[in-house]
Design a protein around this motif. Structure first.
Motif, PDB file in Angstrom:
ATOM      1  N   LEU A   1      -5.670 -16.172  -0.766  1.00 24.17           N
ATOM      2  CA  LEU A   1      -5.801 -14.857  -1.388  1.00 24.17           C
ATOM      3  C   LEU A   1      -6.373 -13.855  -0.403  1.00 24.17           C
ATOM      4  O   LEU A   1      -7.343 -14.136   0.310  1.00 24.17           O
ATOM      5  N   ILE A   2      -5.778 -12.657  -0.386  1.00 18.83           N
ATOM      6  CA  ILE A   2      -6.329 -11.509   0.342  1.00 18.83           C
ATOM      7  C   ILE A   2      -6.702 -10.470  -0.706  1.00 18.83           C
ATOM      8  O   ILE A   2      -5.875 -10.081  -1.530  1.00 18.83           O
ATOM      9  N   SER A   3      -7.954 -10.009  -0.681  1.00 12.49           N
ATOM     10  CA  SER A   3      -8.383  -9.052  -1.691  1.00 12.49           C
ATOM     11  C   SER A   3      -9.481  -8.150  -1.140  1.00 12.49           C
ATOM     12  O   SER A   3      -9.798  -8.181   0.046  1.00 12.49           O
TER      13      SER A   3
ATOM     14  N   GLU B   1       1.427  -1.779   5.882  1.00  9.63           N
ATOM     15  CA  GLU B   1       1.990  -2.236   7.150  1.00  9.63           C
ATOM     16  C   GLU B   1       1.643  -3.699   7.431  1.00  9.63           C
ATOM     17  O   GLU B   1       2.481  -4.483   7.903  1.00  9.63           O
ATOM     18  N   TYR B   2       0.403  -4.104   7.149  1.00  9.49           N
ATOM     19  CA  TYR B   2       0.017  -5.501   7.396  1.00  9.49           C
ATOM     20  C   TYR B   2       0.767  -6.443   6.453  1.00  9.49           C
ATOM     21  O   TYR B   2       1.059  -7.593   6.814  1.00  9.49           O
ATOM     22  N   ILE B   3       1.121  -5.960   5.258  1.00  6.88           N
ATOM     23  CA  ILE B   3       1.895  -6.772   4.312  1.00  6.88           C
ATOM     24  C   ILE B   3       3.305  -6.984   4.857  1.00  6.88           C
ATOM     25  O   ILE B   3       3.845  -8.100   4.818  1.00  6.88           O
TER      26      ILE B   3
ATOM     27  N   GLN C   1      -5.707  -9.017  13.205  1.00  6.87           N
ATOM     28  CA  GLN C   1      -6.006 -10.439  13.383  1.00  6.87           C
ATOM     29  C   GLN C   1      -5.785 -11.252  12.108  1.00  6.87           C
ATOM     30  O   GLN C   1      -6.071 -12.448  12.074  1.00  6.87           O
ATOM     31  N   ILE C   2      -5.267 -10.611  11.075  1.00  3.42           N
ATOM     32  CA  ILE C   2      -5.250 -11.263   9.767  1.00  3.42           C
ATOM     33  C   ILE C   2      -4.382 -12.525   9.740  1.00  3.42           C
ATOM     34  O   ILE C   2      -4.745 -13.519   9.105  1.00  3.42           O
ATOM     35  N   ASN C   3      -3.263 -12.543  10.449  1.00  6.15           N
ATOM     36  CA  ASN C   3      -2.430 -13.742  10.436  1.00  6.15           C
ATOM     37  C   ASN C   3      -3.123 -14.909  11.123  1.00  6.15           C
ATOM     38  O   ASN C   3      -2.996 -16.070  10.690  1.00  6.15           O
ATOM     39  N   ASP C   4      -3.887 -14.641  12.193  1.00  4.85           N
ATOM     40  CA  ASP C   4      -4.656 -15.696  12.857  1.00  4.85           C
ATOM     41  C   ASP C   4      -5.672 -16.304  11.889  1.00  4.85           C
ATOM     42  O   ASP C   4      -5.868 -17.523  11.861  1.00  4.85           O
ATOM     43  N   LYS C   5      -6.329 -15.448  11.076  1.00  4.44           N
ATOM     44  CA  LYS C   5      -7.307 -15.923  10.091  1.00  4.44           C
ATOM     45  C   LYS C   5      -6.621 -16.766   9.012  1.00  4.44           C
ATOM     46  O   LYS C   5      -7.147 -17.785   8.577  1.00  4.44           O
ATOM     47  N   ILE C   6      -5.442 -16.317   8.596  1.00  2.00           N
ATOM     48  CA  ILE C   6      -4.689 -17.061   7.579  1.00  2.00           C
ATOM     49  C   ILE C   6      -4.330 -18.453   8.081  1.00  2.00           C
ATOM     50  O   ILE C   6      -4.551 -19.462   7.382  1.00  2.00           O
TER      51      ILE C   6
ATOM     52  N   GLU D   1     -20.098 -15.035   2.472  1.00  2.00           N
ATOM     53  CA  GLU D   1     -20.336 -16.416   2.049  1.00  2.00           C
ATOM     54  C   GLU D   1     -19.051 -17.115   1.631  1.00  2.00           C
ATOM     55  O   GLU D   1     -18.947 -18.341   1.718  1.00  2.00           O
ATOM     56  N   ILE D   2     -18.075 -16.346   1.170  1.00  2.00           N
ATOM     57  CA  ILE D   2     -16.888 -16.970   0.580  1.00  2.00           C
ATOM     58  C   ILE D   2     -15.691 -17.036   1.527  1.00  2.00           C
ATOM     59  O   ILE D   2     -14.676 -17.655   1.197  1.00  2.00           O
ATOM     60  N   GLY D   3     -15.800 -16.422   2.700  1.00  2.00           N
ATOM     61  CA  GLY D   3     -14.685 -16.471   3.640  1.00  2.00           C
ATOM     62  C   GLY D   3     -14.744 -15.347   4.654  1.00  2.00           C
ATOM     63  O   GLY D   3     -15.679 -14.537   4.660  1.00  2.00           O
ATOM     64  N   PRO D   4     -13.734 -15.229   5.520  1.00  2.00           N
ATOM     65  CA  PRO D   4     -13.719 -14.184   6.535  1.00  2.00           C
ATOM     66  C   PRO D   4     -13.615 -12.786   5.917  1.00  2.00           C
ATOM     67  O   PRO D   4     -13.000 -12.599   4.866  1.00  2.00           O
ATOM     68  N   VAL D   5     -14.227 -11.814   6.602  1.00  2.00           N
ATOM     69  CA  VAL D   5     -14.137 -10.407   6.197  1.00  2.00           C
ATOM     70  C   VAL D   5     -13.376  -9.654   7.281  1.00  2.00           C
ATOM     71  O   VAL D   5     -13.739  -9.679   8.457  1.00  2.00           O
ATOM     72  N   ILE D   6     -12.306  -8.982   6.869  1.00  2.00           N
ATOM     73  CA  ILE D   6     -11.462  -8.214   7.780  1.00  2.00           C
ATOM     74  C   ILE D   6     -11.741  -6.728   7.579  1.00  2.00           C
ATOM     75  O   ILE D   6     -11.895  -6.257   6.443  1.00  2.00           O
ATOM     76  N   THR D   7     -11.819  -5.977   8.676  1.00  2.00           N
ATOM     77  CA  THR D   7     -12.009  -4.531   8.616  1.00  2.00           C
ATOM     78  C   THR D   7     -10.718  -3.839   9.053  1.00  2.00           C
ATOM     79  O   THR D   7      -9.763  -4.492   9.491  1.00  2.00           O
ATOM     80  N   LYS D   8     -10.709  -2.523   8.951  1.00  2.00           N
ATOM     81  CA  LYS D   8      -9.519  -1.789   9.404  1.00  2.00           C
ATOM     82  C   LYS D   8      -9.301  -1.951  10.908  1.00  2.00           C
ATOM     83  O   LYS D   8      -8.162  -1.916  11.378  1.00  2.00           O
ATOM     84  N   LYS D   9     -10.393  -2.174  11.646  1.00  2.00           N
ATOM     85  CA  LYS D   9     -10.268  -2.374  13.087  1.00  2.00           C
ATOM     86  C   LYS D   9      -9.718  -3.760  13.430  1.00  2.00           C
ATOM     87  O   LYS D   9      -9.087  -3.938  14.476  1.00  2.00           O
ATOM     88  N   THR D  10      -9.959  -4.737  12.559  1.00  2.00           N
ATOM     89  CA  THR D  10      -9.539  -6.108  12.866  1.00  2.00           C
ATOM     90  C   THR D  10      -8.363  -6.587  12.016  1.00  2.00           C
ATOM     91  O   THR D  10      -8.028  -7.775  12.018  1.00  2.00           O
TER      92      THR D  10
END
Length: 354
Positions: A249-251, A190-192, A309-314, A297-306
């Motif tokens: 990259l999202i992984s 869905e987020y994709i 917000q992924i587009n804002d982070k991008i 250390e390498i960037g933001p960490v997204i959880t299922k709850k957040t």
């Protein structure tokens, strides 16, 4: 004095980026080696040199039998689980020293339980790997392995393939591990779909093993997303083309994150994979592990709850990514960055002459 005999073992083309630079470095130094593979189409079989003897081991039981008969002083392999009870490849009795080499930037927390139990030595990617290896040895009362700080060959290969592409439209690469620890299975699509509506190009790259292990799942996901024109799939073994084309990259726990950040110097977002989703992995035996701590250390960490917000982070990363700290992170994380293969060849050359 008789020189030590050195051999490589590979499962095949999936690990070409690990063994090609390694073989090249040994041949450049005129070190005689043997190369064994389970893949009749392994491209290393085509390399012609008087210092290299290559052999395709065959299929299934014949291959397992031939593997068991390998004789050498050092057998270098990136295959986890050799020797384990439920794994068909048993440690050859005539191999004096079974040497593991990593094919990713990771610690053993994301390896299956017992993956390195039968190895005698481990060529370390970086200092960070020592702690988890030693902790697992204590958990199972294993003989301590020789840990050799030399680096990781596949990074040499990816550096050679680096050729960043400028796109008019920003491109997101979604790189997933396979199985339950993969973000495609863990986070759904869905987020994709929502990101595809934000004027991005999107490349979805499943792990190369996904089409072997979870083919039905991948085909079903493709069908659900097939009508979205700005989504394409990458099923190649080598991720270089997709990394060259992408801006972010999202992984998940995949080491693709480190390749993207350290080699291409582009931003990374990690989708959290909880410990309960990784049953059967060494992670469960470790009170803490480098994979979890390095996420932050390498960037933001997204959880299922957040995840909402992924587009804002991008957008934040695309507009404000700080590349100045990456070189320092490389120096403290990776041994011999970009020259790992030569470092390994130098080490084994000295073993032969001592």
């Amino acid at each position: 004095m008789k020189k030590s005999t050195i051999s490589f073992f590979s499962e095949g083309n999936s690990y070409y980026s690990t063994f090609k630079p390694l073989v090249d470095s040994f041949l450049k130094k005129q070190i005689r080696v043997k190369y064994y593979t389970l893949d009749s189409n392994d491209k290393i079989l085509k390399i012609k040199s008087k210092y290299l003897k290559s052999k395709y081991l065959g299929l299934k039981y014949l291959a397992y039998l031939r593997f068991a008969l390998i004789e050498c002083d050092y057998l270098i392999s990136t295959t986890p689980n050799i020797g384990n009870l439920n794994y068909p490849l048993k440690k050859p009795k005539m191999v004096k020293n079974l040497v593991h080499i990593f094919h990713s930037v990771s610690d053993i927390s994301i390896y299956r339980e017992g993956s390195l139990d039968f190895y005698d030595s481990v060529i370390l990617t970086g200092e960070f790997q020592k702690k988890s290896i030693r902790e697992i040895e204590k958990v199972r009362n294993l003989k301590p392995k020789k840990l050799i700080p030399l680096g990781v060959p596949y990074i040499d290969y990816l550096i050679q393939k680096k050729d960043n592409t400028n796109n008019n439209r920003k491109t997101i690469l979604i790189g997933s591990s396979w199985g339950d620890k993969g973000c495609l299975k863990n986070y759904g699509f869905e987020y994709i779909r929502k990101l595809s509506e934000e004027n991005y190009n999107i490349i979805i790259r499943p792990h190369p093993y996904s089409m072997k292990i979870e083919k039905k799942f991948i085909l079903n996901l493709k069908k659900k997303l097939e009508k979205i024109k700005n989504i394409k799939w990458d099923e190649s073994i080598n991720p270089s083309k997709s990394m060259n084309e992408s801006d972010i990259l999202i992984s998940d726990t995949s080491s693709l994150r480190f390749d993207f950040l350290l080699i291409h110097k582009k931003p990374v977002i990690t989708l959290e994979i909880k410990k309960n989703d990784m049953l059967g992995y060494e992670r469960k035996h470790l009170p803490e592990n480098w994979t979890d701590t390095s996420n932050f250390e390498i960037g933001p960490v997204i959880t299922k709850k957040t995840i909402g917000q992924i587009n804002d982070k991008i957008l934040l990363l695309l507009n404000n990514f700080d590349r100045t700290k990456i070189d320092n992170y490389i120096s403290k994380t990776i041994y011999n960055f970009g020259t790992g293969s030569d470092s390994i060849a130098n080490y084994f050359e000295k073993l032969q002459t001592n």
